[in-house]
Design a protein around this motif. Structure first.
Motif, PDB file in Angstrom:
ATOM      1  N   CYS A 250      56.310  64.735 -65.853  1.00 20.49           N
ATOM      2  CA  CYS A 250      56.697  66.093 -65.452  1.00 20.49           C
ATOM      3  C   CYS A 250      55.966  66.419 -64.147  1.00 20.49           C
ATOM      4  O   CYS A 250      54.806  66.860 -64.166  1.00 20.49           O
ATOM      5  N   VAL A 251      56.643  66.214 -63.029  1.00 17.07           N
ATOM      6  CA  VAL A 251      55.970  66.234 -61.724  1.00 17.07           C
ATOM      7  C   VAL A 251      55.836  67.632 -61.138  1.00 17.07           C
ATOM      8  O   VAL A 251      55.172  67.803 -60.112  1.00 17.07           O
ATOM      9  N   MET A 252      56.441  68.636 -61.774  1.00 15.82           N
ATOM     10  CA  MET A 252      56.410  69.988 -61.204  1.00 15.82           C
ATOM     11  C   MET A 252      55.170  70.779 -61.635  1.00 15.82           C
ATOM     12  O   MET A 252      54.957  71.891 -61.156  1.00 15.82           O
ATOM     13  N   ILE A 253      54.364  70.214 -62.524  1.00 20.08           N
ATOM     14  CA  ILE A 253      53.178  70.923 -63.013  1.00 20.08           C
ATOM     15  C   ILE A 253      52.027  70.716 -62.038  1.00 20.08           C
ATOM     16  O   ILE A 253      51.657  69.588 -61.716  1.00 20.08           O
ATOM     17  N   GLU A 254      51.441  71.798 -61.579  1.00 24.17           N
ATOM     18  CA  GLU A 254      50.443  71.743 -60.511  1.00 24.17           C
ATOM     19  C   GLU A 254      49.025  71.539 -61.023  1.00 24.17           C
ATOM     20  O   GLU A 254      48.208  70.913 -60.349  1.00 24.17           O
ATOM     21  N   ASP A 255      48.707  72.086 -62.179  1.00 20.73           N
ATOM     22  CA  ASP A 255      47.324  72.057 -62.663  1.00 20.73           C
ATOM     23  C   ASP A 255      47.303  71.677 -64.144  1.00 20.73           C
ATOM     24  O   ASP A 255      47.427  72.527 -65.025  1.00 20.73           O
ATOM     25  N   TYR A 256      47.149  70.393 -64.411  1.00 21.54           N
ATOM     26  CA  TYR A 256      47.130  69.926 -65.795  1.00 21.54           C
ATOM     27  C   TYR A 256      45.846  70.344 -66.516  1.00 21.54           C
ATOM     28  O   TYR A 256      45.822  70.407 -67.746  1.00 21.54           O
ATOM     29  N   ASP A 257      44.788  70.598 -65.797  1.00 25.31           N
ATOM     30  CA  ASP A 257      43.561  71.096 -66.447  1.00 25.31           C
ATOM     31  C   ASP A 257      43.821  72.443 -67.117  1.00 25.31           C
ATOM     32  O   ASP A 257      43.362  72.707 -68.239  1.00 25.31           O
TER      33      ASP A 257
ATOM     34  N   ASP B 158      51.729  63.356 -75.006  1.00 25.06           N
ATOM     35  CA  ASP B 158      52.089  62.389 -73.969  1.00 25.06           C
ATOM     36  C   ASP B 158      51.871  63.029 -72.604  1.00 25.06           C
ATOM     37  O   ASP B 158      52.582  63.959 -72.216  1.00 25.06           O
ATOM     38  N   LEU B 159      50.876  62.534 -71.891  1.00 25.48           N
ATOM     39  CA  LEU B 159      50.585  62.986 -70.525  1.00 25.48           C
ATOM     40  C   LEU B 159      50.770  61.840 -69.528  1.00 25.48           C
ATOM     41  O   LEU B 159      50.112  61.785 -68.495  1.00 25.48           O
ATOM     42  N   TRP B 160      51.665  60.928 -69.844  1.00 23.80           N
ATOM     43  CA  TRP B 160      51.949  59.760 -69.012  1.00 23.80           C
ATOM     44  C   TRP B 160      52.217  60.184 -67.563  1.00 23.80           C
ATOM     45  O   TRP B 160      53.050  61.016 -67.282  1.00 23.80           O
ATOM     46  N   ARG B 161      51.449  59.629 -66.648  1.00 22.33           N
ATOM     47  CA  ARG B 161      51.591  59.850 -65.209  1.00 22.33           C
ATOM     48  C   ARG B 161      51.409  61.312 -64.797  1.00 22.33           C
ATOM     49  O   ARG B 161      52.004  61.764 -63.817  1.00 22.33           O
ATOM     50  N   CYS B 162      50.610  62.066 -65.546  1.00 23.05           N
ATOM     51  CA  CYS B 162      50.261  63.389 -65.032  1.00 23.05           C
ATOM     52  C   CYS B 162      49.245  63.193 -63.907  1.00 23.05           C
ATOM     53  O   CYS B 162      48.299  62.426 -64.034  1.00 23.05           O
ATOM     54  N   LYS B 163      49.453  63.858 -62.801  1.00 22.43           N
ATOM     55  CA  LYS B 163      48.802  63.456 -61.556  1.00 22.43           C
ATOM     56  C   LYS B 163      47.448  64.093 -61.296  1.00 22.43           C
ATOM     57  O   LYS B 163      46.740  63.670 -60.376  1.00 22.43           O
ATOM     58  N   ASN B 164      47.051  65.108 -62.067  1.00 21.13           N
ATOM     59  CA  ASN B 164      45.836  65.813 -61.652  1.00 21.13           C
ATOM     60  C   ASN B 164      44.923  66.269 -62.776  1.00 21.13           C
ATOM     61  O   ASN B 164      44.065  67.118 -62.559  1.00 21.13           O
ATOM     62  N   ILE B 165      45.054  65.718 -63.965  1.00 20.66           N
ATOM     63  CA  ILE B 165      44.134  66.112 -65.031  1.00 20.66           C
ATOM     64  C   ILE B 165      42.768  65.464 -64.781  1.00 20.66           C
ATOM     65  O   ILE B 165      42.676  64.324 -64.334  1.00 20.66           O
ATOM     66  N   THR B 166      41.694  66.191 -65.052  1.00 19.87           N
ATOM     67  CA  THR B 166      40.339  65.700 -64.819  1.00 19.87           C
ATOM     68  C   THR B 166      39.538  65.754 -66.123  1.00 19.87           C
ATOM     69  O   THR B 166      40.050  66.151 -67.175  1.00 19.87           O
ATOM     70  N   GLU B 167      38.258  65.394 -66.006  1.00 18.86           N
ATOM     71  CA  GLU B 167      37.388  65.405 -67.190  1.00 18.86           C
ATOM     72  C   GLU B 167      37.249  66.804 -67.779  1.00 18.86           C
ATOM     73  O   GLU B 167      37.038  66.970 -68.984  1.00 18.86           O
ATOM     74  N   SER B 168      37.422  67.835 -66.964  1.00 18.49           N
ATOM     75  CA  SER B 168      37.342  69.209 -67.462  1.00 18.49           C
ATOM     76  C   SER B 168      38.484  69.499 -68.443  1.00 18.49           C
ATOM     77  O   SER B 168      38.268  70.042 -69.538  1.00 18.49           O
ATOM     78  N   GLY B 169      39.699  69.128 -68.050  1.00 17.00           N
ATOM     79  CA  GLY B 169      40.840  69.336 -68.937  1.00 17.00           C
ATOM     80  C   GLY B 169      40.730  68.510 -70.206  1.00 17.00           C
ATOM     81  O   GLY B 169      41.075  68.978 -71.303  1.00 17.00           O
ATOM     82  N   ILE B 170      40.252  67.275 -70.069  1.00 17.76           N
ATOM     83  CA  ILE B 170      40.090  66.403 -71.235  1.00 17.76           C
ATOM     84  C   ILE B 170      39.081  66.996 -72.215  1.00 17.76           C
ATOM     85  O   ILE B 170      39.274  66.953 -73.438  1.00 17.76           O
TER      86      ILE B 170
END
Length: 620
Positions: A460-467, A484-496
């Protein structure tokens, strides 16, 4: 000695009937060449064969690659070969999202629909456009890694480059076969014998089933051979396969059944029969049980036999679970209209792959749901390109009991339309893979759909902030079991961290190809400690995964069944041994392109842990 002339006469008549059947099926384009005449049939010499590669990829159900690159995507099927005849794992090929049966053995697996015809086994598809419409004489598929997934090849009468939309869109099966396991992953040119059709085509569809494969199948190119003029068959026939008689009858039954689906649902009067046979003596429930094993076309045919069976075949109880996906090429507004009176109690409905190229209209879909949506619990609409905002609005208004909604690869739905999904507070499963859902709509969905247990946001490429999305999940979706977060482009350790703290029931997590996650931040060890129920974890292509992460999984996630750490350079054989010793239920371990895990190590691990499928991919 009895005379032989009567026997000769019978044989002659039978042979004549075979020839008549063969000539008739050849005329209407339904001769299946893979099993039929090994003959002297030849096209007229003036018909020059045209050879062409695919010009464009028009549509597909899934791919391994990203929406913003060419690596491992279906778009690699356009044009000349990139890899063939080389074998191995290459980024320049087309790769579907899944393989094997692993996806059917994880917490997110869905229950199958009953009544699926045995002849339909397709899991994915891709549609290819060619420059020139031709009468196909051959289709060559260049497979470069783990071949054997293609199970059906179809041709379409519609020209995708024509300015005038066709009055009727026809699909014909050129070749079809059950999935087979090919010995070895080496490249091959697959050229099945195809049947002749009575219209020119420049739109070819491949359907695949990867369930028997040990790894992802990789396709490089498709070559269409054909002639501009319809071939004229010679009358010379050297041999007829006696199995054709039964198989042709099956094809005719299928065609008849599907025509019945569109024409005979509306029958309201039947001839008065003096008797219904012995069915009159059977309990109503027993007849219902017997009929529950029939496919939809079989029900349509049976409904024409007598009034008693007509009543049974029209009983809404026969349509509690209904999958129309196997008949995607023939389902249209008329089909849905005829089904309405029978589907008033329907709870599961599968319309995946249906309705494209104008077959189902927004108004036709809306009318159907207004009559049949009140009891719907599960709605499958994968690759439904007719869907728009109006459709989603109707779904949320007419299906108050909906718990499962699959919009996978519905990439034509506009972003703002997804806001309507937030109205369905009862949702437990939501699949948005390869859709244009935006952040605002998704936050609203997560806020109001707190019962969610399974959520797919892959590609889902339209989501800007996965955190921010992960934080909302942790706060609102406490019952989440698979994500399923396959190929989400910007999640970081904070979101995890937010996700792991709030969604501690998670059993399945796909973080494959998430480049912003780094092991050095402790995000993977945090996952292992906070999510002890994990059964499936994909960390595909994260090169930072290290021994510490594997050891934490071994210590805390002992129920782990599937682990993908493809591409890491930091994992040693010693940590893998600890994992395998600790996780007794582990069945899949992908260590492809892990630089410290060579073939010798894989052989040793396979010998010591024979119940685990350890995959080591290669490129040559």
């Amino acid at each position: 000695m009895p005379p032989v002339f009567p026997m000769l006469t019978v044989l002659s008549m039978f042979y004549y009937m075979c020839l008549r059947r063969r000539a008739r099926t050849a005329t209407r384009g339904e001769m299946n060449s893979r099993r039929a005449i090994e003959s002297n049939t030849r096209a007229l010499p003036i018909n020059v064969e045209i050879v062409q590669y695919a010009k464009e990829v028009l549509d597909f159900s899934s791919h391994y690659g990203s929406e913003n690159s060419m690596s491992y995507t279906m778009w690699n099927l356009a044009g000349i070969p990139n890899v063939y005849p080389s074998s191995g794992d290459f980024t320049q090929t087309a790769v579907f999202r899944t393989y094997g049966t692993w996806w059917d053995r994880c917490p997110s697996a869905r229950l199958p629909f009953t009544r699926t015809p045995s002849t339909f086994c397709s899991q994915d598809y891709v549609e290819l456009a060619f420059e020139e419409p031709v009468y196909p004489t051959a289709v060559h598929i260049l497979e470069t890694y783990h071949p054997g997934a293609v199970v059906r090849i179809l041709a379409c009468s519609a020209n995708p480059y024509s300015q005038n939309p066709p009055a009727e869109v026809r699909w014909e099966i050129l070749w079809s076969e059950a999935p087979t396991k090919v010995n070895g992953p080496q490249a091959r040119q697959f050229t099945p014998c195809i049947k002749q059709i009575n219209f020119p085509t420049n739109l070819i569809r491949l359907e695949v089933n990867s369930s028997l494969l040990d790894y992802y199948t990789e396709l490089d190119a498709v070559v269409l051979h054909g002639v501009k003029e319809r071939p004229v068959l010679s009358l010379k026939t050297s041999m007829i396969d006696m199995n054709d008689i039964d198989e042709d009858e099956d094809e005719e039954k299928f065609a008849c059944g599907m025509d019945t689906l569109n024409k005979q649902f509306s029958i309201v009067t039947l001839r008065e029969w003096p008797t219904n046979g012995y069915f009159d003596k059977l309990p109503y429930e027993l007849i219902q049980l017997i009929l529950s094993h029939l496919t939809v076309p079989d029900l349509c045919r049976l409904a024409q036999t007598c009034k008693l069976l007509y009543q049974h075949c029209c009983d809404p109880l026969q349509y509690i679970h209904l999958s129309l996906q196997p008949y995607w090429a023939r389902i249209n507004d008329t089909s849905l209209e005829y089904l309405q009176s029978r589907c008033t109690l329907i709870q599961w409905l599968n319309l995946s792959w249906t309705g494209n190229r104008g077959a189902i209209s927004v108004s036709g879909f809306s009318r159907f749901l207004k009559v049949c949506g009140s009891e719907l619990v599960r709605l499958e609409l994968s690759c439904g390109h007719f869907l728009n905002e109006t459709c989603l609005e109707v779904i949320t208004e007419m299906c108050p009991n909906l718990q499962e909604l699959n919009l996978s690869s519905c990439d034509k739905i506009p972003p703002q339309a997804f806001n309507h999904i937030a109205k369905v507070g009862s949702l437990k499963r939501l699949i948005l893979y390869r859709t244009k859902v935006e952040q605002t709509a998704l936050l609203s969905i997560l806020n109001f759909c707190s019962e969610l247990q399974h959520l797919s946001l892959g590609s889902c490429v339209m989501i800007e902030d996965y955190d921010l999305i992960a934080s909302m999940m942790g706060a609102k979706c406490k019952k989440l079991r698979s994500l399923d977060l396959w190929r989400c482009k910007n999640i970081t350790e904070s979101g995890i961290a937010e996700l792991a703290s709030g969604c501690q029931l998670l059993e399945e997590l796909d973080l494959g190809w998430c480049p912003t996650l780094q092991s050095s931040t402790g995000c993977f060890t945090n996952l292992a400690r906070k999510l002890p129920n994990l059964q499936k974890l994909f960390l595909t292509a994260n090169r930072s995964v290290c021994d510490t992460d594997i050891e934490e999984l071994a210590a805390n996630c002992t129920h782990l069944r599937q682990l993908d750490i493809l591409g890491t350079r930091m994992v040693s054989p010693a940590s893998l041994r600890k994992l395998l010793e600790s996780c007794k239920d582990l069945s899949l371990l992908d260590v492809s392109f892990c630089s410290q895990i060579d073939n010798r190590v894989v052989l040793e691990l396979n010998a010591n842990f024979p119940n685990v499928f350890i995959k080591k991919s290669f490129t040559q």
